[in-house]
Design a protein around this motif. Structure first.
Motif, PDB file in Angstrom:
ATOM      1  N   ARG A 177      43.664  33.829  25.051  1.00  4.35           N
ATOM      2  CA  ARG A 177      42.987  33.864  26.345  1.00  4.35           C
ATOM      3  C   ARG A 177      41.825  32.886  26.367  1.00  4.35           C
ATOM      4  O   ARG A 177      41.408  32.363  25.328  1.00  4.35           O
ATOM      5  N   VAL A 178      41.277  32.649  27.559  1.00  2.00           N
ATOM      6  CA  VAL A 178      40.115  31.765  27.686  1.00  2.00           C
ATOM      7  C   VAL A 178      38.873  32.484  27.162  1.00  2.00           C
ATOM      8  O   VAL A 178      38.786  33.717  27.187  1.00  2.00           O
ATOM      9  N   ARG A 192      40.044  33.069  34.061  1.00  2.00           N
ATOM     10  CA  ARG A 192      41.353  32.401  34.068  1.00  2.00           C
ATOM     11  C   ARG A 192      41.935  32.374  35.477  1.00  2.00           C
ATOM     12  O   ARG A 192      42.434  31.326  35.925  1.00  2.00           O
ATOM     13  N   PHE A 202      47.368  26.559  32.119  1.00  2.00           N
ATOM     14  CA  PHE A 202      46.995  26.944  30.753  1.00  2.00           C
ATOM     15  C   PHE A 202      48.226  27.108  29.869  1.00  2.00           C
ATOM     16  O   PHE A 202      49.282  27.578  30.310  1.00  2.00           O
TER      17      PHE A 202
END
Length: 411
Positions: A177-178, A192, A202
């Protein structure tokens, strides 16, 4: 001429020089910077400056004549090559040497390199310095397909600017994940979503294994999955490493940074370290050794050290603060997590104005706020006072957190 020699002319180094003079230090101060520029702010480089809305003059932290007015000897474009602790002397690349009464490392960090990139490839850039930002800004004007490796603060801030300029932006992230190392999952999810709505694409749990080019210029990145991602411009943003080699060569302890005590002192009482390069005991978590990369930490550690040099020593116990503007969101964080905390949400994430209170057991350790300034301001006070609301209080937007601070103040 001895006195204070500061190695590093970033936020921490400049603040130390300024604080010493503010406190009445009368000795010599030499500030050594390895760039040709006067000290400047780094946070705008991936934000307003990269977007073209902040001119160069807004970056510099002092007027050109400030150094002479405060009798600070600023040595730009200079490097310390060795430290002689016995003689209390540093040797410079220019061949000169400086004696010191107190030596301070404020050497900051440098960007990690992508292992598969060997040598310079046109169109493959990183962002750390003012010159880097100028090069990236110019490259953004010509590129259409931009690939960013790393979904941390800096990479996502650059993605925001590139997407807003109408570029095709793709972010490659090794994790799931970011902002995986710095933010809770609820915050990560909203960030995100906002980036994806702006057109950013992404790839998670993915890594770059090769860079392909033509006549020395990048054309594509090859991923571990085998996919080739076309690219006119690649920004590598996969974290930093502390500049601690000089301290290590001088025989000082180094472990994820230059190791210091609660008052920024190394094992040598005449040598200290502050800012991004310093690993220090975090008092709010039982003296767990940490190294922080933030303006607040650099400034507060510099002030703390200046007080000690002036004979007013105190332990460093500031609340860590971080912030980021990206994808139309204002992220503000107070405190420090280490993974595994219980997340309590205050407000509605769907509104994109909420906070996440992070608990280690019953103890509040950090608060992450998304476009919710009042929560952030109260969180700073709660954490500094070591006050932990119950999880029920934190989750109740109608509960006034200020009452907890008022009760403690009245006690």
């Amino acid at each position: 001429m001895s006195g204070v020699v500061i190695v590093g002319a970033g936020q921490a180094g400049l603040q130390l020089a300024a604080s010493l003079r503010e406190l009445g230090y009368g000795g010599s101060i030499r500030l050594i910077g390895d760039e040709p520029h006067a000290p400047y702010q780094r946070p705008p480089l991936s934000k307003a400056y990269l977007a073209g809305t902040a001119p160069d003059m807004m970056l510099f932290m002092q007027e050109p004549n400030w150094f002479a007015q405060h009798e600070i000897d600023f040595l730009p474009d200079e490097t310390v090559v060795s430290v002689n602790r016995e003689l209390r002397q540093v040797d410079l690349r220019s061949g000169a040497f400086l004696d010191y009464e107190h030596l301070v490392f404020a050497t900051g960090t440098r960007n990690r390199h992508l292992p598969c990139v060997e040598g310079a490839i046109e169109g493959v850039l990183s962002l750390r310095t003012l010159d880097d930002a100028r090069q990236l800004q110019a490259a953004l004007q010509k590129a259409d397909r931009i690939v960013i490796v790393g979904a941390g603060f800096l990479g996502l801030e650059a993605a925001t600017i590139a997407a807003a300029a109408g570029r095709h932006v793709r972010v490659i992230e090794a994790g799931p994940r970011v902002l995986g190392r710095v933010a809770s999952e609820p915050v990560s999810t909203i960030v995100r979503q906002c980036h994806e709505e702006a057109g950013v694409v992404f790839d998670f749990n993915e890594s770059v294994v090769a860079v392909h080019g033509n006549v020395g210029r990048v054309e594509a990145l090859e991923l571990q999955s085998g996919e080739r991602v076309p690219a006119d411009l690649v920004l590598i943003s996969i974290g930093v490493v502390p500049n601690a080699e000089l301290a290590a060569a001088a025989g000082l302890e180094v472990h994820n940074g230059i190791v210091v005590d609660r008052q920024m002192r190394t094992e040598d009482p005449c040598i200290s370290a502050i800012g991004d390069c310093a690993a220090f005991p975090f008092m709010a978590d039982r003296d767990r050794m940490v190294r922080l990369e933030s303006v607040q930490n650099a400034v507060d550690q510099a002030r703390c050290l200046a007080e000690r040099i002036m004979g007013r020593g105190r332990d460093y116990d500031a609340v860590p603060l971080f912030w980021s503007d990206q994808a139309g969101l204002r992220l503000q964080m107070a405190g420090l997590t280490k993974g595994g905390e219980t997340a309590v949400i205050r407000g509605d994430p769907a509104s994109r104005a909420f906070s996440v209170f992070c608990y280690d057991g019953d103890r509040l350790v950090a608060v992450e706020s998304v476009s919710r300034l009042p929560d952030h301001m109260q969180a700073r006070k709660l954490l500094q006072a070591r006050i932990s609301p119950t999880s029920q209080q934190a989750a109740d937007s109608g509960f006034d957190l200020k009452t907890l601070i008022s009760v403690r103040a009245a006690a």
